[in-house]
Design a protein around this motif. Structure first.
Motif, PDB file in Angstrom:
ATOM      1  N   ALA A 109      40.270  38.835  40.229  1.00  0.00           N
ATOM      2  CA  ALA A 109      41.463  38.155  39.701  1.00  0.00           C
ATOM      3  C   ALA A 109      41.334  37.924  38.200  1.00  0.00           C
ATOM      4  O   ALA A 109      42.312  38.065  37.453  1.00  0.00           O
ATOM      5  CB  ALA A 109      41.669  36.833  40.429  1.00  0.00           C
ATOM      6  N   LEU A 110      40.147  37.581  37.735  1.00  0.00           N
ATOM      7  CA  LEU A 110      39.925  37.370  36.303  1.00  0.00           C
ATOM      8  C   LEU A 110      40.035  38.686  35.534  1.00  0.00           C
ATOM      9  O   LEU A 110      40.579  38.723  34.421  1.00  0.00           O
ATOM     10  CB  LEU A 110      38.566  36.714  36.076  1.00  0.00           C
ATOM     11  N   HIS A 111      39.540  39.782  36.114  1.00  0.00           N
ATOM     12  CA  HIS A 111      39.661  41.085  35.454  1.00  0.00           C
ATOM     13  C   HIS A 111      41.114  41.543  35.409  1.00  0.00           C
ATOM     14  O   HIS A 111      41.540  42.180  34.423  1.00  0.00           O
ATOM     15  CB  HIS A 111      38.794  42.115  36.165  1.00  0.00           C
ATOM     16  N   GLU A 112      41.865  41.224  36.435  1.00  0.00           N
ATOM     17  CA  GLU A 112      43.298  41.573  36.410  1.00  0.00           C
ATOM     18  C   GLU A 112      44.035  40.825  35.299  1.00  0.00           C
ATOM     19  O   GLU A 112      45.075  41.288  34.823  1.00  0.00           O
ATOM     20  CB  GLU A 112      43.921  41.271  37.768  1.00  0.00           C
ATOM     21  N   ALA A 113      43.476  39.676  34.880  1.00  0.00           N
ATOM     22  CA  ALA A 113      44.027  38.935  33.738  1.00  0.00           C
ATOM     23  C   ALA A 113      43.396  39.388  32.421  1.00  0.00           C
ATOM     24  O   ALA A 113      43.585  38.746  31.391  1.00  0.00           O
ATOM     25  CB  ALA A 113      43.803  37.442  33.939  1.00  0.00           C
ATOM     26  N   GLU A 142      47.088  34.904  29.599  1.00  0.00           N
ATOM     27  CA  GLU A 142      46.955  34.881  28.140  1.00  0.00           C
ATOM     28  C   GLU A 142      45.755  34.054  27.691  1.00  0.00           C
ATOM     29  O   GLU A 142      45.238  34.239  26.581  1.00  0.00           O
ATOM     30  CB  GLU A 142      48.241  34.349  27.498  1.00  0.00           C
ATOM     31  N   ARG A 143      45.278  33.140  28.538  1.00  0.00           N
ATOM     32  CA  ARG A 143      44.115  32.324  28.197  1.00  0.00           C
ATOM     33  C   ARG A 143      42.813  32.922  28.715  1.00  0.00           C
ATOM     34  O   ARG A 143      41.731  32.429  28.405  1.00  0.00           O
ATOM     35  CB  ARG A 143      44.299  30.907  28.750  1.00  0.00           C
ATOM     36  N   VAL A 144      42.937  33.980  29.508  1.00  0.00           N
ATOM     37  CA  VAL A 144      41.767  34.680  30.041  1.00  0.00           C
ATOM     38  C   VAL A 144      41.492  35.964  29.266  1.00  0.00           C
ATOM     39  O   VAL A 144      40.329  36.334  29.050  1.00  0.00           O
ATOM     40  CB  VAL A 144      41.977  34.999  31.540  1.00  0.00           C
ATOM     41  N   ALA A 145      42.539  36.606  28.811  1.00  0.00           N
ATOM     42  CA  ALA A 145      42.419  37.916  28.172  1.00  0.00           C
ATOM     43  C   ALA A 145      41.448  37.882  26.995  1.00  0.00           C
ATOM     44  O   ALA A 145      41.522  37.000  26.132  1.00  0.00           O
ATOM     45  CB  ALA A 145      43.795  38.390  27.700  1.00  0.00           C
ATOM     46  N   PRO A 154      39.146  24.726  34.874  1.00  0.00           N
ATOM     47  CA  PRO A 154      39.377  25.045  36.285  1.00  0.00           C
ATOM     48  C   PRO A 154      40.769  25.588  36.567  1.00  0.00           C
ATOM     49  O   PRO A 154      40.967  26.281  37.575  1.00  0.00           O
ATOM     50  CB  PRO A 154      39.148  23.705  36.992  1.00  0.00           C
ATOM     51  N   GLU A 155      41.726  25.310  35.693  1.00  0.00           N
ATOM     52  CA  GLU A 155      43.098  25.757  35.936  1.00  0.00           C
ATOM     53  C   GLU A 155      43.283  27.263  35.731  1.00  0.00           C
ATOM     54  O   GLU A 155      44.337  27.814  36.080  1.00  0.00           O
ATOM     55  CB  GLU A 155      44.056  24.999  35.011  1.00  0.00           C
ATOM     56  N   LEU A 156      42.276  27.947  35.178  1.00  0.00           N
ATOM     57  CA  LEU A 156      42.416  29.381  34.908  1.00  0.00           C
ATOM     58  C   LEU A 156      42.254  30.251  36.147  1.00  0.00           C
ATOM     59  O   LEU A 156      42.514  31.460  36.095  1.00  0.00           O
ATOM     60  CB  LEU A 156      41.402  29.812  33.845  1.00  0.00           C
ATOM     61  N   LEU A 157      41.817  29.650  37.267  1.00  0.00           N
ATOM     62  CA  LEU A 157      41.670  30.407  38.505  1.00  0.00           C
ATOM     63  C   LEU A 157      42.113  29.525  39.662  1.00  0.00           C
ATOM     64  O   LEU A 157      41.704  28.368  39.758  1.00  0.00           O
ATOM     65  CB  LEU A 157      40.210  30.829  38.690  1.00  0.00           C
TER      66      LEU A 157
END
Length: 256
Positions: free
Chosen positions: A238-242, A212-215, A178-181
């Protein structure tokens, strides 16, 4: 039924000096199960929709109301999302389990898990989601719930989408992060807003603080209800921007 008497040490003996009776673990487990069964008989679980006896305390609908839930056909959630320009190209796929209708059994269930302080409902329903769509979700790397703003979380005490995600992750065997967003600004409740107001309300409301944890990872974005799709679209952006390699959306309900 007779119980075997076990001799125990003098330090633990009762005050009379006689050996105490100790129940083996198997008897204690049997008594606990009997106690739960008696409690369910005296205080049965009620269906949140019709009041009949429910199937389970963490799935509080009766058999008939469960059968009355309308399944969402494949492709419908993605068609809903693609009505919004900001959602185009954001999702590899999207899946929803049941329709939410004004008079149907989904609405009281959803209201209870969102506002009724019943996160345990969401975890069980998350497992059901994972089991239903297991084959479609094999390429997922990480499960991420749509977050609440910190202020809303403190008011409610839990995030129902995070509990859904936990159940999904258990079934898929994927990490739940959950901390990734995060929500970077508070938003109004979407409940009584029209389509355009919903879009404006959640625009740029999310960020991925650990890119770095989403890429390079395929993210499963989990939420309780897909209505217009505005919240999911901005979360996915937001996830795509990461630099996520892809985003798939999974929701328990789809507003009819």
């Amino acid at each position: 039924m007779f119980f075997k008497v076990y001799n125990i040490s003098d330090a633990d003996a009762n005050r009379s000096g006689r050996p105490m009776t100790v129940l083996p673990d198997s008897y204690r487990q049997t008594l606990r199960r009997l106690g739960r069964a008696l409690r369910a008989l005296v205080y049965p679980w009620h269906c949140l929709h019709c009041g009949a006896r429910a199937t389970h305390p963490t799935l509080p609908l009766c058999t008939d109301c469960l059968a009355a839930l309308r399944r969402v056909p494949p492709g419908e959630p993605l068609r809903r999302l693609h009505r919004l320009p900001e959602a185009i190209g954001c999702f590899r796929a999207a899946y929803s389990l049941w329709y939410e209708t004004p008079e149907g059994p989904f609405r009281p269930l959803h209201h209870a898990l969102k506002y009724g302080n019943r996160p345990v409902y969401a975890q069980r329903l998350g497992r059901l989601l994972g089991e239903t769509f297991r084959d479609e979700l094999q390429t997922i790397d990480v499960v991420v719930p749509v977050p609440l703003h910190r202020r809303r979380f403190l008011e409610r005490g839990y995030n129902q989408s995070a509990w859904l995600a936990r159940g999904v992750g258990e079934v898929l065997g994927r990490p739940v992060a959950p901390e990734l967003l995060v929500r970077v600004r508070a938003t109004r409740s979407q409940t009584h807003l029209g389509r355009d107001a919903r879009r404006a309300n959640v625009a740029r409301a999310f960020a991925a603080p650990y890119p770095e944890r989403v890429a390079g990872r395929h993210v499963l974005l989990v939420d309780d209800l897909l209505t217009t799709g505005a919240t999911a679209a901005w979360a996915a952006q937001a996830l795509h921007e990461a630099h996520a390699s892809g985003v798939t959306l999974l929701t328990l309900g789809l507003a009819a």
